[in-house]
Structures are given as C-alpha cells and as structure tokens.
Design a protein around this motif. Structure first.
Motif, PDB file in Angstrom:
ATOM      1  N   LEU A  26       0.838  -1.187   0.000  1.00 25.71           N
ATOM      2  CA  LEU A  26       0.000   0.000   0.000  1.00 25.71           C
ATOM      3  C   LEU A  26       0.879   1.246   0.000  1.00 25.71           C
ATOM      4  O   LEU A  26       1.881   1.314   0.701  1.00 25.71           O
ATOM      5  CB  LEU A  26      -0.909   0.029   1.229  1.00 25.71           C
ATOM      6  N   GLN A  27       0.488   2.237  -0.792  1.00 24.26           N
ATOM      7  CA  GLN A  27       1.139   3.531  -0.773  1.00 24.26           C
ATOM      8  C   GLN A  27       0.270   4.469   0.063  1.00 24.26           C
ATOM      9  O   GLN A  27      -0.790   4.902  -0.371  1.00 24.26           O
ATOM     10  CB  GLN A  27       1.315   4.071  -2.197  1.00 24.26           C
ATOM     11  N   ILE A  28       0.698   4.741   1.294  1.00 24.45           N
ATOM     12  CA  ILE A  28      -0.053   5.602   2.194  1.00 24.45           C
ATOM     13  C   ILE A  28       0.736   6.890   2.369  1.00 24.45           C
ATOM     14  O   ILE A  28       1.851   6.877   2.895  1.00 24.45           O
ATOM     15  CB  ILE A  28      -0.283   4.917   3.558  1.00 24.45           C
ATOM     16  N   MET A  29       0.171   7.995   1.918  1.00 22.99           N
ATOM     17  CA  MET A  29       0.915   9.240   1.861  1.00 22.99           C
ATOM     18  C   MET A  29       0.643  10.113   3.084  1.00 22.99           C
ATOM     19  O   MET A  29      -0.488  10.524   3.322  1.00 22.99           O
ATOM     20  CB  MET A  29       0.542  10.012   0.585  1.00 22.99           C
ATOM     21  N   PRO A  30       1.679  10.392   3.882  1.00 32.38           N
ATOM     22  CA  PRO A  30       1.494  11.282   5.032  1.00 32.38           C
ATOM     23  C   PRO A  30       1.015  12.659   4.589  1.00 32.38           C
ATOM     24  O   PRO A  30       1.375  13.154   3.521  1.00 32.38           O
ATOM     25  CB  PRO A  30       2.897  11.356   5.642  1.00 32.38           C
ATOM     26  N   GLY A  31       0.191  13.255   5.432  1.00 27.24           N
ATOM     27  CA  GLY A  31      -0.319  14.582   5.123  1.00 27.24           C
ATOM     28  C   GLY A  31      -1.605  14.568   4.332  1.00 27.24           C
ATOM     29  O   GLY A  31      -2.088  15.624   3.914  1.00 27.24           O
ATOM     30  N   THR A  32      -2.170  13.382   4.099  1.00 24.78           N
ATOM     31  CA  THR A  32      -3.434  13.281   3.382  1.00 24.78           C
ATOM     32  C   THR A  32      -4.490  12.667   4.309  1.00 24.78           C
ATOM     33  O   THR A  32      -4.195  12.271   5.432  1.00 24.78           O
ATOM     34  CB  THR A  32      -3.295  12.413   2.124  1.00 24.78           C
ATOM     35  N   ALA A  33      -5.706  12.604   3.807  1.00 30.38           N
ATOM     36  CA  ALA A  33      -6.798  11.977   4.546  1.00 30.38           C
ATOM     37  C   ALA A  33      -7.649  11.193   3.567  1.00 30.38           C
ATOM     38  O   ALA A  33      -7.842  11.613   2.424  1.00 30.38           O
ATOM     39  CB  ALA A  33      -7.640  13.032   5.262  1.00 30.38           C
ATOM     40  N   PHE A  34      -8.128  10.035   3.979  1.00 31.29           N
ATOM     41  CA  PHE A  34      -8.962   9.219   3.110  1.00 31.29           C
ATOM     42  C   PHE A  34     -10.015   8.502   3.940  1.00 31.29           C
ATOM     43  O   PHE A  34      -9.834   8.242   5.130  1.00 31.29           O
ATOM     44  CB  PHE A  34      -8.125   8.205   2.313  1.00 31.29           C
ATOM     45  N   GLU A  35     -11.126   8.198   3.277  1.00 31.90           N
ATOM     46  CA  GLU A  35     -12.194   7.479   3.951  1.00 31.90           C
ATOM     47  C   GLU A  35     -11.951   5.984   3.793  1.00 31.90           C
ATOM     48  O   GLU A  35     -11.673   5.500   2.694  1.00 31.90           O
ATOM     49  CB  GLU A  35     -13.555   7.851   3.366  1.00 31.90           C
ATOM     50  N   ALA A  36     -12.036   5.250   4.886  1.00 38.73           N
ATOM     51  CA  ALA A  36     -11.784   3.813   4.837  1.00 38.73           C
ATOM     52  C   ALA A  36     -12.429   3.130   6.030  1.00 38.73           C
ATOM     53  O   ALA A  36     -12.743   3.763   7.042  1.00 38.73           O
ATOM     54  CB  ALA A  36     -10.285   3.526   4.821  1.00 38.73           C
ATOM     55  N   GLU A  37     -12.604   1.840   5.865  1.00 37.07           N
ATOM     56  CA  GLU A  37     -13.071   0.985   6.944  1.00 37.07           C
ATOM     57  C   GLU A  37     -11.876   0.173   7.412  1.00 37.07           C
ATOM     58  O   GLU A  37     -11.291  -0.579   6.628  1.00 37.07           O
ATOM     59  CB  GLU A  37     -14.192   0.077   6.434  1.00 37.07           C
ATOM     60  N   LEU A  38     -11.481   0.341   8.666  1.00 32.98           N
ATOM     61  CA  LEU A  38     -10.334  -0.367   9.212  1.00 32.98           C
ATOM     62  C   LEU A  38     -10.789  -1.507  10.098  1.00 32.98           C
ATOM     63  O   LEU A  38     -11.763  -1.386  10.836  1.00 32.98           O
ATOM     64  CB  LEU A  38      -9.444   0.567  10.034  1.00 32.98           C
ATOM     65  N   ALA A  39     -10.080  -2.628  10.015  1.00 35.03           N
ATOM     66  CA  ALA A  39     -10.304  -3.757  10.918  1.00 35.03           C
ATOM     67  C   ALA A  39      -9.128  -3.811  11.885  1.00 35.03           C
ATOM     68  O   ALA A  39      -7.966  -3.910  11.463  1.00 35.03           O
ATOM     69  CB  ALA A  39     -10.402  -5.059  10.132  1.00 35.03           C
TER      70      ALA A  39
END
Length: 478
Positions: free
Chosen positions: A342-355
């Motif tokens: 996964l490419q997770i970029m600091p300083g951003t925000a995204f909608e997701a469902e986390l387990a």
C-alpha cells in the motif's frame, strides 16, 4: 473529492534520493508528449532516449504507479515526475477519456484486487481443521517447553546479578535467542537479541536492562496463565511470543462477529481517546463501552516511519480517525527493494473501513475497505500539554505493558537545541520532553521559525521521534 497533493508529499514517495532528483528533472511540460486525467487517474507519455515514449500512469486513489520504462525502482523517476507535474502545474492536465493502455491497467488492478479478496476468503477457511488443530497443539507444546527453559535461564541471570552481564560475550544472548527460535517463539528471540547491546549503551544500562528483563519475565509468566487472562491480553501475549495472524484470518474473525469478534467480548473496554478528556479521567472504568473491531472513518495520515532490519524494511503509517478520535497503525513489510503493498501518503486523509487486530489496547489495523480519497490533511489533533500526552501513554501502557511505540501529537511546543547536540521540546507550561537527535531537527526548527508548532511522532517511553508537523496551515514531513 481527490486529494490536493504537494511536491513534498510526492517526493516522499521516491525510493531513493536519486529517483527524487531525476523525477524533479522530469516535472516539466516540455518532457511530456501528452497529458490527461480523470478523477481517479493521471497519465502521460514521456519522451526518453528511445524511439517510443514511456507510458506513465498514476492511480490517485492510493496512489499506485505503472510505467513502461525498464526501471526496477518503484515508483520510477517518470512516475515521480508525472506526479510532481500534477502537484506543481495541475492546469496542464485536461479532463479526457483515458486511452486504452490506461483503461487496461485500471481493469487489471480491479481484477487483481477481486482475486486477492477471494484468496483471502479462501485462506480464512482451513482446508483441514483437524490437521490445523494438531499443528497448533504441537506448537503450544514446543513453546511451553521453551518457556520453562527460558525461565531457568532468566532466573540464573538474575541470581548471578546484572553486574556480571558486561563480561558475557554476545554468544550468551545469541544462544538464548536460538533456543527461543527452536521453541517456535521468534518474538522472544527478538526481545533477547535487543537486550544484547544494552549493557554497552550508556550509564543507565542496568536500569534499562532490568526493565526489559522484567517485561520478558511478565511475558513468560503470562503465557503459562494464558487461559485465565482477558482475551485482549491473551492476544497481546501471543503476538509478543511470535504468533502471527494473517489478514485473511483477521477479516474472517471480524466478519463472524459483525465488527466485534466473539473472542473480543468480555475484554477490557477501549479507553476513551477523546483529546478533550482531562488526564485524571483516563483511568475511569467505562464498562459500557464496546470494543469496536471495525471502524469506518475519515483517517488522517499523521506520519510515517520506515526502518530497515537487514534486508527487511518495516513501514509504520500512523492514522487518526477524524470522527472516532482514535489512532491506528498500518504495519507493512517488504524485502529488499520491493515496494510496500500500500502507498499511504502522510499529510493526506482518506475514507476507509479499518479492521483492528485484537488487543487490550487496539492500535494495529488493516484497511478492510478503502473509499475515495479526500483532501489533504487540514488539521493535526493533538494533546494540549506534555503532561496530557504522557498521561495518555501511561494509560495505554497499563492496558498493554509490551507496547513499544505510541503515537503522540503535542500542540504548541517549541524546539530547543541543547548542549552536546541534545534536543528537546518544551510546551507552554514549561515541561520538557527529550527527542532523538536527527539531521531533520534543524529543518523542523527552520520551519517553526522559533515559534510554537504542533508536532506528531513516536514515543517509546524515553525519547520522542518527530515525524511530522503542522505549522502555519501547512503539513511538513520529516
């Protein structure tokens, strides 16, 4: 709404400084034959030394990259250059229908994700439950025998006294770690190896070694009384011993429990993480609070750290729920130069469902379902003082004694360079917290201009590692 990317965020994705430098050189309109975009993807053709241009594309939802160049780096310099061009000159990209080579890539990604989901669902169902139960019982037998042997080793060490440890060779620790590996308890082996260098690491080495030995003793004792403990503590002990839970198993577990697995019922309630709660309220019992294993939210990507252990790279991405007001840790592993999944970029925000993985203090999670990306991080929620932050850490430690890293965001702190290249941060109340010495500290000091700023980072109980800051309405990554 698609996130607004900054040049700093894009450059942070480069696999090495050379790729970042070469990518910046390609972030100019004259290098590209054609450019296009939709709400999900951007693409372009970059003229290289050959006859045909390189076809480069970026899926903005993660982001993910693909290029027809022969580079083995990921993302390559063309992907970095195209993405930088979007960040610096967004008006050069016109909305249009993607060409066939872009559509084919997006379709193949969708099919691959579907196959991966099916594979996870299949992996969650054991092919032979009886055989699996037999393997599990055999491993418990080996670990139990190994635990008893390690307890004798630990008792001998304490009986001889810590003063004798400095005279022992590295093989003393290595042999004990090897016995833990033979007992199929790799987590214990890692703990023992980490202790090997403590006797030679400073004046307070005895205190730190005793702390780690105490945690090891507590782990060994806890394993022998596993069935008498709450399920969250059981999960933490198994994790520390080296039992891993696959993503497929976690997803199957939370699905069976509709977001609250049957094993998690009866475990301690999730602590109240609302930052407005005063420190004296942290330890109040909240028996009516449900342990939520699946949480859908807008997740702020607060910071990221990457460590290398021989050929293994470990990525820790720290998220914070905008509505749930709780932290989450996305842990990834990659060997050699392989990219993280996964490419997770600091300083951003995204909608997701986390387990969330089961724990007495749930932090680690995986992304169960990711929805459309949202805007860049527009705020950084933080504790209002160092005392509040440390009180939250102590509460987390009271739930999970083996917690190694804890996310802290502290508002309105001032950076303080000190003698002997030591650094610290000071809050508005005059309290001081030591931080790790790093070349990025001066960059952070320059960003602050000597003024109070909000800093996010990892706290290990002794020192604070700054990872990012939000200063003057702008996010900065370190």
């Amino acid at each position: 709404m698609v996130a607004t990317w900054t040049s700093e965020q894009v450059i942070a994705l480069a696999p090495d400084p050379a790729s970042a430098k070469n990518g910046m050189g390609l972030a100019t309109l004259s290098k590209w034959r054609s450019l296009g975009k939709t709400s999900q993807v951007i693409w372009g053709e970059c003229q290289g030394s050959g006859k045909d241009p390189y076809r480069t594309q970026v899926d903005l939802s993660e982001p993910a990259f693909k290029c027809s160049c022969p580079s083995r780096k990921f993302p390559c310099k063309h992907g970095i250059g195209l993405f930088l061009l979007l960040a610096e000159q967004p008006d050069t990209f016109q909305d249009s229908e993607p060409p066939e080579w872009v559509t084919d890539w997006l379709n193949s990604r969708a099919k691959r994700e579907e196959k991966q989901k099916q594979k996870q669902e299949q992996a969650a169902q054991p092919a032979d439950p009886a055989a699996q139960a037999k393997r599990t019982a055999e491993r418990y037998r080996k670990v139990t025998a190994g635990v008893k042997e390690l307890q004798l080793w630990l008792a001998d060490l304490i009986r001889q006294g810590l003063a004798t440890v400095q005279a022992k060779p590295y093989s003393y620790w290595e042999q004990a770690a090897a016995r833990a590996v033979d007992a199929q308890a790799p987590g214990i082996a890692r703990l023992i190896k980490d202790m090997a260098g403590i006797p030679y690491s400073g004046a307070d080495w005895a205190e730190r070694l005793l702390e780690q030995l105490s945690k090891l003793h507590l782990l060994l004792e806890g394993f022998q009384r596993l069935e008498t403990l709450p399920s969250g503590v059981q999960a933490d002990i198994r994790t520390q011993m080296g039992w891993s839970q696959s993503q497929a198993e976690l997803l199957a577990e939370v699905e069976d429990g509709n977001g609250d697995s049957s094993r998690s019922r009866g475990s301690p309630p999730m602590p109240d993480l609302n930052l407005s709660v005063p420190p004296e309220k942290y330890n109040e019992k909240r028996e009516d609070r449900k342990v939520e294993r699946v949480v859908r939210d807008y997740w702020l990507v607060m910071g990221q750290s990457i460590e290398e252990e021989e050929k293994l790279r470990v990525s820790r991405s720290w998220l914070w729920g905008k509505q749930s007001d709780r932290p989450a840790l996305i842990l990834q592993f990659a060997y050699g130069t392989q990219p993280f999944e996964l490419q997770i970029m600091p300083g951003t925000a995204f909608e997701a469902e986390l387990a969330f993985y089961e724990s007495a203090y749930p932090l680690r999670a995986l992304i169960k379902t990711r929805y459309e990306s949202v805007s860049s991080l527009d705020r950084m929620p933080g504790y209002q003082s160092i005392d509040d932050a440390i009180a939250a850490y102590h509460h987390a430690l009271s739930c999970h004694i083996w917690l190694e890293k804890f996310p802290l965001t502290i508002a309105q702190v001032t950076l303080m360079p000190m003698e002997s290249d030591n650094w610290s941060i000071r809050d508005r109340n005059g309290k001081i917290l030591p931080i790790y010495v790093s070349s990025s500290n001066w960059s952070m000091h320059a960003v602050s201009g000597g003024h109070p700023i909000t800093i996010f980072g990892e706290w290990n109980g002794r020192k604070f590692l700054p990872l990012s800051t939000y200063a003057f309405q702008k996010f900065h990554l370190f």
